[in-house]
Design an enzyme around this catalytic site. Structure first.
Site, PDB file in Angstrom:
ATOM      1  N   LYS A  25      -2.934  -3.332   1.244  1.00 29.26           N
ATOM      2  CA  LYS A  25      -2.406  -2.958   2.679  1.00 29.26           C
ATOM      3  C   LYS A  25      -3.154  -1.564   2.919  1.00 29.26           C
ATOM      4  O   LYS A  25      -3.830  -1.466   4.068  1.00 29.26           O
ATOM      5  CB  LYS A  25      -1.062  -2.817   3.029  1.00 29.26           C
ATOM      6  CG  LYS A  25      -0.629  -2.622   4.454  1.00 29.26           C
ATOM      7  CD  LYS A  25       0.854  -2.839   4.572  1.00 29.26           C
ATOM      8  CE  LYS A  25       1.918  -2.204   4.139  1.00 29.26           C
ATOM      9  NZ  LYS A  25       2.064  -0.923   5.076  1.00 29.26           N
ATOM     10  N   ARG A  30      -7.807   1.117   6.135  1.00 27.83           N
ATOM     11  CA  ARG A  30      -8.966   2.021   5.938  1.00 27.83           C
ATOM     12  C   ARG A  30     -10.190   1.530   6.114  1.00 27.83           C
ATOM     13  O   ARG A  30     -11.005   1.684   7.011  1.00 27.83           O
ATOM     14  CB  ARG A  30      -8.934   2.855   4.676  1.00 27.83           C
ATOM     15  CG  ARG A  30      -7.780   3.797   4.804  1.00 27.83           C
ATOM     16  CD  ARG A  30      -7.446   4.548   3.254  1.00 27.83           C
ATOM     17  NE  ARG A  30      -6.463   5.467   3.259  1.00 27.83           N
ATOM     18  CZ  ARG A  30      -5.224   5.436   3.334  1.00 27.83           C
ATOM     19  NH1 ARG A  30      -4.795   4.091   3.469  1.00 27.83           N
ATOM     20  NH2 ARG A  30      -4.200   6.448   3.244  1.00 27.83           N
ATOM     21  N   ARG A 128       9.844   6.692  14.157  1.00 25.56           N
ATOM     22  CA  ARG A 128       9.049   7.608  13.099  1.00 25.56           C
ATOM     23  C   ARG A 128       8.551   8.975  13.523  1.00 25.56           C
ATOM     24  O   ARG A 128       7.946   8.849  14.599  1.00 25.56           O
ATOM     25  CB  ARG A 128       8.468   6.714  12.369  1.00 25.56           C
ATOM     26  CG  ARG A 128       9.024   5.476  11.797  1.00 25.56           C
ATOM     27  CD  ARG A 128       8.332   4.736  11.024  1.00 25.56           C
ATOM     28  NE  ARG A 128       7.792   5.083   9.677  1.00 25.56           N
ATOM     29  CZ  ARG A 128       6.938   4.661   9.018  1.00 25.56           C
ATOM     30  NH1 ARG A 128       6.603   3.428   8.940  1.00 25.56           N
ATOM     31  NH2 ARG A 128       6.663   5.172   7.624  1.00 25.56           N
ATOM     32  N   SER A 172       1.123  13.561   2.263  1.00 23.54           N
ATOM     33  CA  SER A 172       1.303  12.241   3.017  1.00 23.54           C
ATOM     34  C   SER A 172      -0.103  11.792   3.126  1.00 23.54           C
ATOM     35  O   SER A 172      -1.178  12.459   3.653  1.00 23.54           O
ATOM     36  CB  SER A 172       1.711  12.191   4.466  1.00 23.54           C
ATOM     37  OG  SER A 172       1.246  11.360   5.212  1.00 23.54           O
ATOM     38  N   ASP A 320       6.107   3.832  -2.409  1.00 25.90           N
ATOM     39  CA  ASP A 320       6.373   2.442  -1.753  1.00 25.90           C
ATOM     40  C   ASP A 320       7.063   1.589  -3.029  1.00 25.90           C
ATOM     41  O   ASP A 320       7.674   0.549  -2.577  1.00 25.90           O
ATOM     42  CB  ASP A 320       5.481   1.961  -1.589  1.00 25.90           C
ATOM     43  CG  ASP A 320       4.564   2.349  -0.126  1.00 25.90           C
ATOM     44  OD1 ASP A 320       5.471   3.172   0.578  1.00 25.90           O
ATOM     45  OD2 ASP A 320       3.389   2.454  -0.090  1.00 25.90           O
TER      46      ASP A 320
END
Ligand code: S3P
Length: 434
Positions: A25, A30, A128, A172, A320
């Site tokens: 993903k 990207r 978020r 991040s 994740d």
């Protein structure tokens, strides 16, 4: 309670088989965005089948970038016709759906355009935090406004940007991608610094599309004004999706699972170290490089599981994979403790609360901390009706936990797995022996 019928998971005896997974993903997002900016047509095999990457393609279409997808069985190919850095003002609000990656990375591109645009998303995305991208982009010269608390929708007035030297306060990869993408449109050099290493797909993808970008220890540098050229290639299988299957195999001594063409980028593959630490037998073969990304075959054999403590840089590298590691933790001998994971509270759901709630519903003892959780080992779980919290990784993690529980596990709203992998439940079922 969700209106959708729940998916029911029955206990399994074993996991057995050989699979290949849809494209990663993170890499698919990207590649799609850079392909839209490049000159020429990019052809990508094994593009992510998840709804999140479809949201990225939709937003790009709205910005004047044509693309066509072709499906062969479970595999998706995409052709993206690059605009040569000439995106068009969108006719509509750009809908990012559930995808934090789409809104955050795309904001970097939109900040450098000569038009205004607005990005929105579903209920979860609208909760978020976006200050993390708004701040550096404002420093570069864009004007961005958001709803209360710096939440989406985001309205971005693009500008002639200038390069900045930006130290990320939160590690991040999405923010890094956002600032580096904006850096393509900025005058001069843009530097992004991070104390903690996160996934490096942005720099590998930029290089694959012909940009010059350098990394030195914790800093990445890019010069504005570079042109990108289209690529042909494939997307490696998604290692974060593989985590659910590898952990399912880990749960049963005697399980044998092989996954080929899997992305094994070292900044993403910490999961394999943790599985080895837990006692899973892992073999990696057939290593190859694909546009700078490492790809290979992973074979896993289940066995008795020990325990682990995950903190600091490991937590960032495994962000994740934590839901699935936590979901199998009760079945380990020594338990799993996860710390420095405050970021989990601002993912698709508050993942710490979701995991703790579901484990308790299945009868497990769990200790919750502001930045993590501790799950003692040596516990057995019982099937229960549990929530997905509209969070794909929670739905998939508890489907796996349910395989070793006593009785049936019902997962409400389990269809949200399609955010990253619509074929998840069918593929899992095809590997289960009872
Ligand atoms: C991603 C980075 C991570 C991850 C997300 C995908 C990416 O988010 O959780 O699923 O592709 O860069 P953060 O950058 O917010 O840590």
């Amino acid at each position: 309670m969700s209106e959708e019928p729940a998916v029911v998971i029955h206990p399994a005896k074993n996991i057995e088989g050989g699979i290949r997974l849809p494209g990663d993903k993170s890499i698919s997002h990207r590649y799609a965005m850079l392909a839209a900016l490049a000159e020429g047509t990019t052809r990508l095999d094994n593009f992510s089948t998840g709804k999140d990457c479809a949201s990225t393609l939709d937003c790009l279409r709205n910005l004047g970038c044509r693309s066509e997808t072709t499906r062969k069985g479970e595999t998706l190919s995409v052709e993206i016709h690059g605009t040569g850095m000439n995106l068009q003002a969108p006719q509509n609000v750009l809908n990012c759906g559930n995808s934090g990656s789409t809104i955050r990375m795309m904001s970097g591109i939109l900040a450098g355009q000569a038009f205004e645009s607005e990005m929105t998303g579903d209920e979860s995305l609208s909760r978020r935090p976006m200050a993390r991208v708004m701040k550096p982009l404002a420093e570069m010269g864009a004007t961005i406004t958001a709803a209360e608390g710096n939440r989406p929708p985001l309205r971005i007035r693009g500008a002639k940007l200038h390069g900045i030297d930006y130290a990320m306060p939160v590690a991040s990869a999405q923010v890094e991608a956002c600032v580096l993408f904006a850096g393509l449109f900025a005058e001069g050099e843009t530097v992004v610094r991070s104390r903690i290493r996160t996934r490096d797909h942005t720099e590998l993808a930029l290089r694959a599309f012909g940009a010059e970008i350098t990394r030195n220890m914790g800093e990445v540098r890019i010069l504005g004004g570079q042109r990108l050229r289209a690529i042909e290639g494939g997307v490696p299988g998604d290692i974060s999706t593989s985590a659910f299957f590898l952990c399912a195999a880990a749960l049963f001594p005697g399980s044998q699972l092989a996954i080929d063409s899997l992305g094994l980028n070292p900044t993403r593959a910490r999961l394999l170290d943790i599985l080895v630490q837990l006692g899973v037998k892992i073999r990696v073969t057939q290593l190859e490089e694909l546009n700078g990304e490492l790809v290979g075959t992973v074979q896993a054999e289940g066995g008795p599981l020990k325990g682990s403590k995950i903190s600091g840089g490991d937590t960032a590298a495994l962000i994740d994979e934590i839901p699935i590691l936590a979901a199998i933790a009760p079945y380990t001998a020594d338990g799993i403790e996860i710390r420095d994971a405050g970021e989990l509270r601002v993912k698709e759901s508050d993942r710490i609360t979701s995991i703790v709630g579901n484990l308790r519903a299945m009868g497990a003892e769990v200790e919750e901390f502001p930045d993590g959780l501790r799950i003692p080992g040596g516990q057995s779980l019982r099937g229960a009706r549990i929530g997905s919290f509209d969070d794909h990784r929670i739905a998939m993690a508890f489907a796996v936990a349910g395989l070793r529980a006593e009785g049936e596990t019902e997962i409400e709203g389990a269809e949200c797995a399609s955010i990253s992998f619509p074929g998840f439940f069918d593929l899992l079922e095809s590997l289960v022996r009872r």
